[in-house]
Design a protein around this motif. Sequence first.
Motif, PDB file in Angstrom:
ATOM      1  N   VAL A  37      42.015  -9.748  -9.909  1.00 57.51           N
ATOM      2  CA  VAL A  37      41.759  -9.231 -11.265  1.00 57.51           C
ATOM      3  C   VAL A  37      43.001  -9.505 -12.098  1.00 57.51           C
ATOM      4  O   VAL A  37      44.105  -9.082 -11.735  1.00 57.51           O
ATOM      5  CB  VAL A  37      41.468  -7.718 -11.236  1.00 57.51           C
ATOM      6  CG1 VAL A  37      41.296  -7.174 -12.651  1.00 57.51           C
ATOM      7  CG2 VAL A  37      40.235  -7.419 -10.387  1.00 57.51           C
ATOM      8  N   LEU A  38      42.820 -10.239 -13.205  1.00 58.10           N
ATOM      9  CA  LEU A  38      43.935 -10.519 -14.105  1.00 58.10           C
ATOM     10  C   LEU A  38      43.877  -9.524 -15.259  1.00 58.10           C
ATOM     11  O   LEU A  38      42.803  -9.303 -15.825  1.00 58.10           O
ATOM     12  CB  LEU A  38      43.855 -11.961 -14.615  1.00 58.10           C
ATOM     13  CG  LEU A  38      44.358 -13.045 -13.651  1.00 58.10           C
ATOM     14  CD1 LEU A  38      43.476 -13.198 -12.427  1.00 58.10           C
ATOM     15  CD2 LEU A  38      44.469 -14.385 -14.362  1.00 58.10           C
ATOM     16  N   TYR A  39      45.012  -8.928 -15.575  1.00 56.05           N
ATOM     17  CA  TYR A  39      45.075  -7.935 -16.654  1.00 56.05           C
ATOM     18  C   TYR A  39      45.663  -8.584 -17.893  1.00 56.05           C
ATOM     19  O   TYR A  39      46.617  -9.361 -17.795  1.00 56.05           O
ATOM     20  CB  TYR A  39      45.949  -6.751 -16.235  1.00 56.05           C
ATOM     21  CG  TYR A  39      45.358  -5.937 -15.103  1.00 56.05           C
ATOM     22  CD1 TYR A  39      44.628  -4.776 -15.361  1.00 56.05           C
ATOM     23  CD2 TYR A  39      45.513  -6.348 -13.787  1.00 56.05           C
ATOM     24  CE1 TYR A  39      44.079  -4.035 -14.316  1.00 56.05           C
ATOM     25  CE2 TYR A  39      44.960  -5.601 -12.735  1.00 56.05           C
ATOM     26  CZ  TYR A  39      44.247  -4.454 -13.011  1.00 56.05           C
ATOM     27  OH  TYR A  39      43.701  -3.729 -11.981  1.00 56.05           O
ATOM     28  N   GLN A  40      45.100  -8.223 -19.061  1.00 53.07           N
ATOM     29  CA  GLN A  40      45.641  -8.765 -20.302  1.00 53.07           C
ATOM     30  C   GLN A  40      46.349  -7.666 -21.090  1.00 53.07           C
ATOM     31  O   GLN A  40      46.049  -6.487 -20.909  1.00 53.07           O
ATOM     32  CB  GLN A  40      44.542  -9.422 -21.121  1.00 53.07           C
ATOM     33  CG  GLN A  40      43.380  -8.510 -21.469  1.00 53.07           C
ATOM     34  CD  GLN A  40      42.285  -9.271 -22.179  1.00 53.07           C
ATOM     35  OE1 GLN A  40      42.545 -10.265 -22.859  1.00 53.07           O
ATOM     36  NE2 GLN A  40      41.049  -8.813 -22.028  1.00 53.07           N
ATOM     37  N   ASN A  92      30.107 -12.620 -13.078  1.00 49.50           N
ATOM     38  CA  ASN A  92      31.003 -13.578 -13.727  1.00 49.50           C
ATOM     39  C   ASN A  92      32.354 -13.668 -13.028  1.00 49.50           C
ATOM     40  O   ASN A  92      33.225 -12.830 -13.229  1.00 49.50           O
ATOM     41  CB  ASN A  92      31.185 -13.193 -15.202  1.00 49.50           C
ATOM     42  CG  ASN A  92      29.863 -13.232 -15.928  1.00 49.50           C
ATOM     43  OD1 ASN A  92      29.072 -14.165 -15.743  1.00 49.50           O
ATOM     44  ND2 ASN A  92      29.596 -12.214 -16.724  1.00 49.50           N
ATOM     45  N   TYR A  93      32.464 -14.697 -12.211  1.00 47.97           N
ATOM     46  CA  TYR A  93      33.717 -14.896 -11.492  1.00 47.97           C
ATOM     47  C   TYR A  93      33.866 -16.363 -11.121  1.00 47.97           C
ATOM     48  O   TYR A  93      32.899 -17.134 -11.166  1.00 47.97           O
ATOM     49  CB  TYR A  93      33.750 -14.023 -10.227  1.00 47.97           C
ATOM     50  CG  TYR A  93      32.668 -14.312  -9.219  1.00 47.97           C
ATOM     51  CD1 TYR A  93      32.876 -15.233  -8.188  1.00 47.97           C
ATOM     52  CD2 TYR A  93      31.426 -13.677  -9.290  1.00 47.97           C
ATOM     53  CE1 TYR A  93      31.884 -15.507  -7.259  1.00 47.97           C
ATOM     54  CE2 TYR A  93      30.430 -13.955  -8.372  1.00 47.97           C
ATOM     55  CZ  TYR A  93      30.657 -14.871  -7.360  1.00 47.97           C
ATOM     56  OH  TYR A  93      29.666 -15.154  -6.454  1.00 47.97           O
ATOM     57  N   PHE A  94      35.094 -16.743 -10.804  1.00 48.66           N
ATOM     58  CA  PHE A  94      35.378 -18.095 -10.304  1.00 48.66           C
ATOM     59  C   PHE A  94      35.561 -17.993  -8.794  1.00 48.66           C
ATOM     60  O   PHE A  94      36.117 -17.025  -8.297  1.00 48.66           O
ATOM     61  CB  PHE A  94      36.664 -18.646 -10.917  1.00 48.66           C
ATOM     62  CG  PHE A  94      36.646 -18.713 -12.409  1.00 48.66           C
ATOM     63  CD1 PHE A  94      35.914 -19.695 -13.076  1.00 48.66           C
ATOM     64  CD2 PHE A  94      37.362 -17.787 -13.172  1.00 48.66           C
ATOM     65  CE1 PHE A  94      35.915 -19.760 -14.467  1.00 48.66           C
ATOM     66  CE2 PHE A  94      37.361 -17.843 -14.557  1.00 48.66           C
ATOM     67  CZ  PHE A  94      36.634 -18.838 -15.206  1.00 48.66           C
ATOM     68  N   ARG A  95      35.137 -19.035  -8.093  1.00 47.55           N
ATOM     69  CA  ARG A  95      35.296 -19.043  -6.635  1.00 47.55           C
ATOM     70  C   ARG A  95      35.966 -20.338  -6.192  1.00 47.55           C
ATOM     71  O   ARG A  95      35.621 -21.422  -6.689  1.00 47.55           O
ATOM     72  CB  ARG A  95      33.924 -18.932  -5.963  1.00 47.55           C
ATOM     73  CG  ARG A  95      34.040 -19.035  -4.456  1.00 47.55           C
ATOM     74  CD  ARG A  95      32.723 -18.833  -3.740  1.00 47.55           C
ATOM     75  NE  ARG A  95      33.012 -18.799  -2.300  1.00 47.55           N
ATOM     76  CZ  ARG A  95      32.208 -18.302  -1.386  1.00 47.55           C
ATOM     77  NH1 ARG A  95      31.044 -17.794  -1.722  1.00 47.55           N
ATOM     78  NH2 ARG A  95      32.561 -18.331  -0.112  1.00 47.55           N
ATOM     79  N   MET A 126      37.976 -12.734 -10.943  1.00 49.65           N
ATOM     80  CA  MET A 126      37.090 -12.113 -11.918  1.00 49.65           C
ATOM     81  C   MET A 126      37.316 -12.694 -13.315  1.00 49.65           C
ATOM     82  O   MET A 126      38.463 -12.889 -13.731  1.00 49.65           O
ATOM     83  CB  MET A 126      37.328 -10.596 -11.965  1.00 49.65           C
ATOM     84  CG  MET A 126      37.111  -9.871 -10.647  1.00 49.65           C
ATOM     85  SD  MET A 126      35.393  -9.902 -10.072  1.00 49.65           S
ATOM     86  CE  MET A 126      35.506 -11.085  -8.731  1.00 49.65           C
ATOM     87  N   GLN A 127      36.213 -12.940 -14.026  1.00 48.15           N
ATOM     88  CA  GLN A 127      36.363 -13.468 -15.388  1.00 48.15           C
ATOM     89  C   GLN A 127      36.705 -12.361 -16.372  1.00 48.15           C
ATOM     90  O   GLN A 127      37.338 -12.607 -17.388  1.00 48.15           O
ATOM     91  CB  GLN A 127      35.075 -14.171 -15.824  1.00 48.15           C
ATOM     92  CG  GLN A 127      34.886 -15.510 -15.128  1.00 48.15           C
ATOM     93  CD  GLN A 127      33.721 -16.302 -15.695  1.00 48.15           C
ATOM     94  OE1 GLN A 127      33.378 -16.180 -16.861  1.00 48.15           O
ATOM     95  NE2 GLN A 127      33.107 -17.109 -14.854  1.00 48.15           N
ATOM     96  N   SER A 128      36.254 -11.155 -16.094  1.00 44.88           N
ATOM     97  CA  SER A 128      36.560 -10.068 -17.017  1.00 44.88           C
ATOM     98  C   SER A 128      37.996  -9.597 -16.773  1.00 44.88           C
ATOM     99  O   SER A 128      38.437  -9.454 -15.627  1.00 44.88           O
ATOM    100  CB  SER A 128      35.522  -8.955 -16.818  1.00 44.88           C
ATOM    101  OG  SER A 128      36.140  -7.727 -16.602  1.00 44.88           O
ATOM    102  N   ARG A 129      38.733  -9.430 -17.865  1.00 45.01           N
ATOM    103  CA  ARG A 129      40.154  -9.103 -17.741  1.00 45.01           C
ATOM    104  C   ARG A 129      40.460  -7.777 -18.426  1.00 45.01           C
ATOM    105  O   ARG A 129      40.532  -7.688 -19.644  1.00 45.01           O
ATOM    106  CB  ARG A 129      40.988 -10.247 -18.338  1.00 45.01           C
ATOM    107  CG  ARG A 129      40.851 -11.512 -17.492  1.00 45.01           C
ATOM    108  CD  ARG A 129      41.746 -12.616 -17.968  1.00 45.01           C
ATOM    109  NE  ARG A 129      41.235 -13.352 -19.109  1.00 45.01           N
ATOM    110  CZ  ARG A 129      40.298 -14.297 -19.033  1.00 45.01           C
ATOM    111  NH1 ARG A 129      39.751 -14.606 -17.884  1.00 45.01           N
ATOM    112  NH2 ARG A 129      39.913 -14.937 -20.114  1.00 45.01           N
TER     113      ARG A 129
END
Length: 255
Positions: free
Chosen positions: A152-155, A197-200, A219-222
């Motif tokens: 999970v990337l946080y913005q 919605n995710y990248f694999r 995860m695409q949602s940030r």
Amino acid sequence: MKSFLSLLIPALLITPFLTLSSATASENEAAKWSYSGANGPAHWGNLSPEFGACKQGKNQSPIDISAAINAKLKPIKFDYAMLVPESIVNTGHSIQVNIRSGGSIKIDDDEFFLKQFHFHSPSENMIDHVSYPLEAHFVHANEKGELAVVAVLYQPGNMDNQALTSLLKKMPMNSGDSSRLSAEDTQLFERNKSVKNYFRYSGSLTTPPCTEGVRWFVMQSRPGLSKRQLLAFQKALKHPNNRKVQPLNARIVTK
Ligand SMILES: [Zn+2]
């Protein structure tokens, strides 16, 4: 003799988990490797024969995710309903939350159990050449000991991220320190969800021994994170703890 055997058999049954524990153990050895200088990422592959994949591997993590192929991936089913954390540890390399029980995900018709999650600042994976201030890695293992990491990337945001608030209150500020956690400390984590919605991609551990064969789900949602929260992580980490992005080589990223 019989009673000795009955003690031995349960030990054999849990052997698959040793793969994960030994990877975690190396991550916890503060000595051998670091994020800068002579023991920094450029030299990891030379520090120990066990770290060979760090320089010879062709499927290393993290990566810069761009041009992902649309493969209509099935949703990942998260079940963190009964999540019970154990402790939060400052390993010197990361801030890590060890899980006692109760978190699992379903992927590839298989169940993977949450063992621990930890944080990197700045992010390790990049999306379309962009780096983010913080990345969490939720490390899961199936019964064979194979790993699946949810990233999970946080913005940057203006408000505190409530799910991180109680963890930050207990965050050990110095290497080697730890605090006990209770179920309330992860109360605000989303419990049950299905994520589409995710990248694999197929990758590796981002720390020595850089073992490959890890299934990565980014995860695409940030979610957002306040400046104050980010500074708290950075103060506890004392230094950036991100490995640079690695060549994609023959891999493809799907979404
Ligand atoms: Zn990590």
